[in-house]
Design a protein around this motif. Structure first.
Motif, mmCIF file in Angstrom:
data_model
loop_
_atom_site.group_PDB
_atom_site.id
_atom_site.type_symbol
_atom_site.label_atom_id
_atom_site.label_comp_id
_atom_site.label_asym_id
_atom_site.label_seq_id
_atom_site.Cartn_x
_atom_site.Cartn_y
_atom_site.Cartn_z
ATOM 1 N N GLY A 184 0.780 -1.221 0.000
ATOM 2 C CA GLY A 184 0.000 0.000 0.000
ATOM 3 C C GLY A 184 0.812 1.272 0.000
ATOM 4 N N LEU A 185 2.155 1.153 -0.076
ATOM 5 C CA LEU A 185 2.963 2.372 -0.138
ATOM 6 C C LEU A 185 3.078 2.811 -1.591
ATOM 7 C CD1 LEU A 185 5.785 1.705 2.444
ATOM 8 C CD2 LEU A 185 3.808 3.168 2.666
ATOM 9 N N PRO A 186 3.164 4.133 -1.829
ATOM 10 C CA PRO A 186 3.218 4.601 -3.213
ATOM 11 C C PRO A 186 4.536 4.236 -3.897
ATOM 12 C CG PRO A 186 3.545 6.406 -1.694
ATOM 13 C CD PRO A 186 3.165 5.226 -0.870
ATOM 14 N N ILE A 237 6.705 6.038 -5.345
ATOM 15 C CA ILE A 237 7.903 6.856 -5.122
ATOM 16 C C ILE A 237 8.712 6.341 -3.935
ATOM 17 C CG2 ILE A 237 7.131 9.012 -6.174
ATOM 18 C CD1 ILE A 237 6.562 9.939 -3.240
ATOM 19 N N ILE A 238 8.135 5.476 -3.114
ATOM 20 C CA ILE A 238 8.902 4.877 -2.029
ATOM 21 C C ILE A 238 9.377 3.479 -2.418
ATOM 22 C CG2 ILE A 238 8.818 4.076 0.358
ATOM 23 C CD1 ILE A 238 6.822 6.288 0.900
ATOM 24 N N VAL A 261 25.993 14.700 10.058
ATOM 25 C CA VAL A 261 24.769 15.199 9.429
ATOM 26 C C VAL A 261 25.036 15.712 8.018
ATOM 27 C CG1 VAL A 261 23.625 15.730 11.574
ATOM 28 C CG2 VAL A 261 24.923 17.490 10.435
ATOM 29 N N LEU A 280 24.441 12.785 6.196
ATOM 30 C CA LEU A 280 22.987 12.587 6.187
ATOM 31 C C LEU A 280 22.344 13.497 5.150
ATOM 32 C CD1 LEU A 280 20.222 11.759 7.473
ATOM 33 C CD2 LEU A 280 20.578 13.554 9.107
ATOM 34 N N GLY A 281 22.827 14.748 5.092
ATOM 35 C CA GLY A 281 22.239 15.682 4.146
ATOM 36 C C GLY A 281 22.466 15.274 2.711
ATOM 37 N N GLY A 338 20.860 11.335 2.708
ATOM 38 C CA GLY A 338 19.525 11.157 3.260
ATOM 39 C C GLY A 338 19.419 9.988 4.211
ATOM 40 N N ASN A 339 20.529 9.576 4.802
ATOM 41 C CA ASN A 339 20.504 8.366 5.603
ATOM 42 C C ASN A 339 21.631 8.398 6.612
ATOM 43 O OD1 ASN A 339 20.028 5.588 6.217
ATOM 44 N ND2 ASN A 339 19.079 5.528 4.196
ATOM 45 N N VAL A 340 21.476 7.642 7.694
ATOM 46 C CA VAL A 340 22.588 7.552 8.639
ATOM 47 C C VAL A 340 23.136 6.136 8.716
ATOM 48 C CG1 VAL A 340 22.146 9.508 10.140
ATOM 49 C CG2 VAL A 340 20.918 7.397 10.501
#
Lengths: 123, 499, 80
Positions: free
Chosen positions: B71-73, B75-76, B194, B197-198, B201-203
């Motif tokens: 049920g996730l769109p 784009i994910i 960070v 991360l920036g 988008g992930n750690v």
């Protein structure tokens, strides 16, 4: 005047970091050093929050009347915000430890001057 | 990739035990029993745990987790987002097993000597030792770089606590200095994290590498370079490489012997853990390897030459420990499979040998209450057994066969010749000789020269437990020296994965 | 427009706090950047972090520092 507010926020964070590092390195009074360190932590937090911000976005709370795809496209990125919550707590607790050490050292040396307290005795 | 709850126990057990010990005050017997039981169990858990990974929260990545992906769109689920790990991930393989086992052994002997040398063992001190061990296990296991940062801060606070609790002269000043510097280095390390991360988008380190390798992120981005330099800065602080070698060796010298043994193990394993992450993330950038080798050579030279000039044997040991860190850094910096294996092997040897030396020289402090080499002498006649053990530890550190550091240093020299840098091999051999000289000078003044008249030797007997610990460390040294493949075979898989 | 004002207050507040000669004033003024950062967090779509920061930045940190200043002030005066 049209300046990107996200960019300005990055600059604010950067100046807080610079002010903090300057105070921590070059001011002699221990209390001022500690205030500088608190600003350094605040600056880093602001930097992280600004990174997660989305111009024109919505708060990352999924309300019943939203669709998933709309939410995924417009909400701010919540991961950095979760990191900041942890970092605020870490910062406050380290601050308490430093202040405790300062209290003990002040009792011993009767001074708050870093150069007096931390003078190297025969490296 | 099944869930493996024992991996989490490695961190939860010491933390739970630490928090419990903190509550017990003045209940000496209970503290002793609980501390010893936890310390015995700590090295056993990694041996029992099967290899694998642990996801906190229990969520696999969306690509492998069809119920969650429902049920996730698109784009994910349709993009690289579905590959990313949800939540904190701990990875446990043979290298981590060996390192956590050695860390557990050192913790066990630190607790063991602490409980028997102190008349009234304080629960708070045991709390600090266990918190440090827990955070170091987490740093070694964690694949999540922010989780690593949190435990990095806890480890720094635990080290400050160990220094504060020692009661040695001027320990508060050292603790304040260390925590002030740490409070600059910590946020800067976070800033580097960070920035990663920036960009990605992930750690999660695995996901970041996935993003960098598959072209979702421009590897030449200046933000990544900035992140590299900031993370390296935090790494230097945590492991005590220059420019932080002075403060780190001071921290060693202001802690009690068992505390110092544990703190140096913390620095060694932080160096290894964060060093591995730096190499994994940034190995595409040739500058990374050059920087690591450069820093390590400076650390070796500065550490060992500054050790020559000290008059306090704890400072001598502190600087020697920093110098030995340089060998590990060179192994990691060479970047070949042999080099990294040798570096990791050296890390294990060094953590054992330096603990051996700190606890061995700690007996001198126990007998005389002084650590100034100018005032010491003739300790050989006071206790010849301990003197022999300390001498063997020093020989092991200098790299004399058949003890363990010989094997790892030989491997390091082979690796440096193999990667076309024989100069570094020569520097390492020369510095090994200087290490030996420095150690013999300290050993001579403390143990062999005639006893000065003013020196008072206290009449307290050295506890049997201390001697047992020293013999155990010696046995580990000889075993690893004669059969290096026990360690190298576990480390090779990790090293091969990093190239 | 409010966010620009908050940013300026943050930076100026930080500088003013560090320029105080009286340490107690400096400690109290530390709260100004703390609070304005909390409002900024609210503007930057992070209400939960803003709540935490409002408590920690405006109350806990300045009060901790102020207590330390008050406790150390006595010994400072004796030396002078």
């Amino acid at each position: 005047m049209v300046v990107d507010s996200q960019l300005m926020s990055f600059f604010t964070a950067g100046s807080l970091i610079v002010i903090g590092i300057f105070a921590a390195l070059f001011l002699d009074n221990l209390i001022k050093k500690i205030i500088g360190l608190a600003f350094l932590g605040d600056g880093v937090n602001l930097f992280i929050i600004t990174m997660g911000y989305k111009p024109g976005g919505i708060v990352y709370i999924f309300l019943p009347d939203m669709t998933i795809s709309n939410f995924a496209q417009t909400s701010a990125y919540p991961l950095p915000f979760a990191l900041v919550l942890t970092n605020i707590v870490i910062g406050a607790s380290t601050l308490a430890v430093i202040l405790g050490l300062v209290l003990i050292l002040n009792k011993r040396h009767g001074s708050l001057s870093a150069s007096k307290i931390l003078r190297d005795k025969g490296e | 990739m099944d869930l493996n709850a024992l991996i989490a126990v490695m961190i939860i057990l010491p933390i739970a035990s630490a928090l419990f010990l903190n509550l017990l005050h003045k209940k000496d017997r209970t503290i002793k029993i609980i501390a010893i039981i936890t310390a015995v169990v700590l090295p056993i858990i990694p041996l029992l745990t099967p290899y694998g990974s642990h996801f906190f929260g229990g969520y696999l990545p969306l690509a492998q987790n069809s119920t969650l992906a429902q049920g996730l769109p698109a784009i994910i689920t349709g993009t690289q987002l579905s590959q990313f790990h949800l939540g904190i991930m701990y990875v446990f393989s043979s290298a981590q097993q060996l390192m956590i086992f050695i860390l557990g052994i050192i913790t066990f002997f630190a607790i063991f000597t602490f409980i028997n040398e102190t008349k009234k063992p304080s629960g708070v001190y045991a709390f600090l030792l266990f918190m440090g061990t827990a955070s170091l296990s987490a740093i070694l296991l964690s694949d999540d770089i922010f989780n690593l940062f949190v435990f990095f801060e806890i480890a720094a606070l635990a080290q400050v606590g160990i220094v504060v609790a020692s009661g040695i002269k001027d320990n508060y000043e050292t603790a304040l200095k260390y925590i002030l510097i740490g409070n600059i280095a910590g946020p800067l390390l976070l800033l580097g994290i960070v920035m990663l991360l920036g960009v990605t988008g992930n750690v999660n380190v695995t996901d970041m590498i996935f993003s960098i390798k598959n072209g979702f992120v421009d590897p030449q981005s200046p933000v990544l370079l900035m992140a590299l330099s900031l993370i390296t800065f935090g790494w230097l602080y945590a492991s005590g490489l220059p420019p932080f070698h002075t403060i780190k060796s001071e921290v060693y010298s202001k802690a009690l012997p068992h505390g110092a043994a544990l703190i140096q193990a913390f620095s060694v394993f932080t160096l290894v853990a964060i060093g591995i992450i730096i190499i994994r993330l940034f190995s595409y950038n040739p500058f990374t390897h050059i920087a690591i080798i450069g820093i390590s050579v400076i650390a070796m030279i500065l550490g060992i030459t500054m050790a020559l000039m000290q008059t306090d044997y704890k400072r001598i040991l502190g600087y020697l420990a920093v110098g030995e860190l340089g060998y590990i850094g060179i192994g990691l910096g060479l970047g070949t499979a042999l080099g990294i294996t040798a570096g990791l092997f050296q890390a294990i040897n060094e953590s054992v040998i330096t603990s051996f030396l700190f606890i061995g020289f700690g007996t001198v402090l126990y007998k005389t209450r002084t650590s100034d080499t100018k005032k010491l002498g003739g300790m050989m006649y006071v206790n010849p057994k301990v003197a022999l053990l300390v001498l063997l530890a020093g020989l092991a550190m200098a790299g004399v066969p058949p003890l363990n550091a010989f094997q790892s240093k030989l491997m390091l020299i082979q690796a440096s010749i193999q990667s076309g840098l024989p100069e570094i091999g020569i520097i390492m051999i020369l510095l090994s000789i200087v290490t030996f000289m420095t150690f013999m000078k300290a050993f001579y003044t403390v143990y062999m020269r005639p006893k000065p008249k003013e020196l008072e030797v206290l009449d307290n007997k050295i506890p049997k437990s201390t001697i047992i610990s020293l013999v155990a460390f010696l046995i580990i040294c000889i075993t690893l020296g004669l059969f290096p493949q026990i360690a190298t075979s576990s480390l090779q898989t990790l090293a091969a994965g990093l190239v | 427009m409010i966010e620009y004002v908050l940013m300026i207050i943050t930076v100026l507040g930080a500088i003013i706090a560090l320029m105080q000669r009286d340490l107690l004033k400096a400690a109290i003024l530390t709260g100004i950047p703390g609070v304005s950062i909390a409002f900024l967090f609210q503007y930057l779509l992070a209400p939960d972090v803003a709540l935490t920061q409002a408590i920690v930045g405006s109350a806990i940190v300045p009060v901790f520092i102020a207590i330390t200043v008050l406790k150390t002030r006595k010994t400072e005066e004796e030396i002078k």
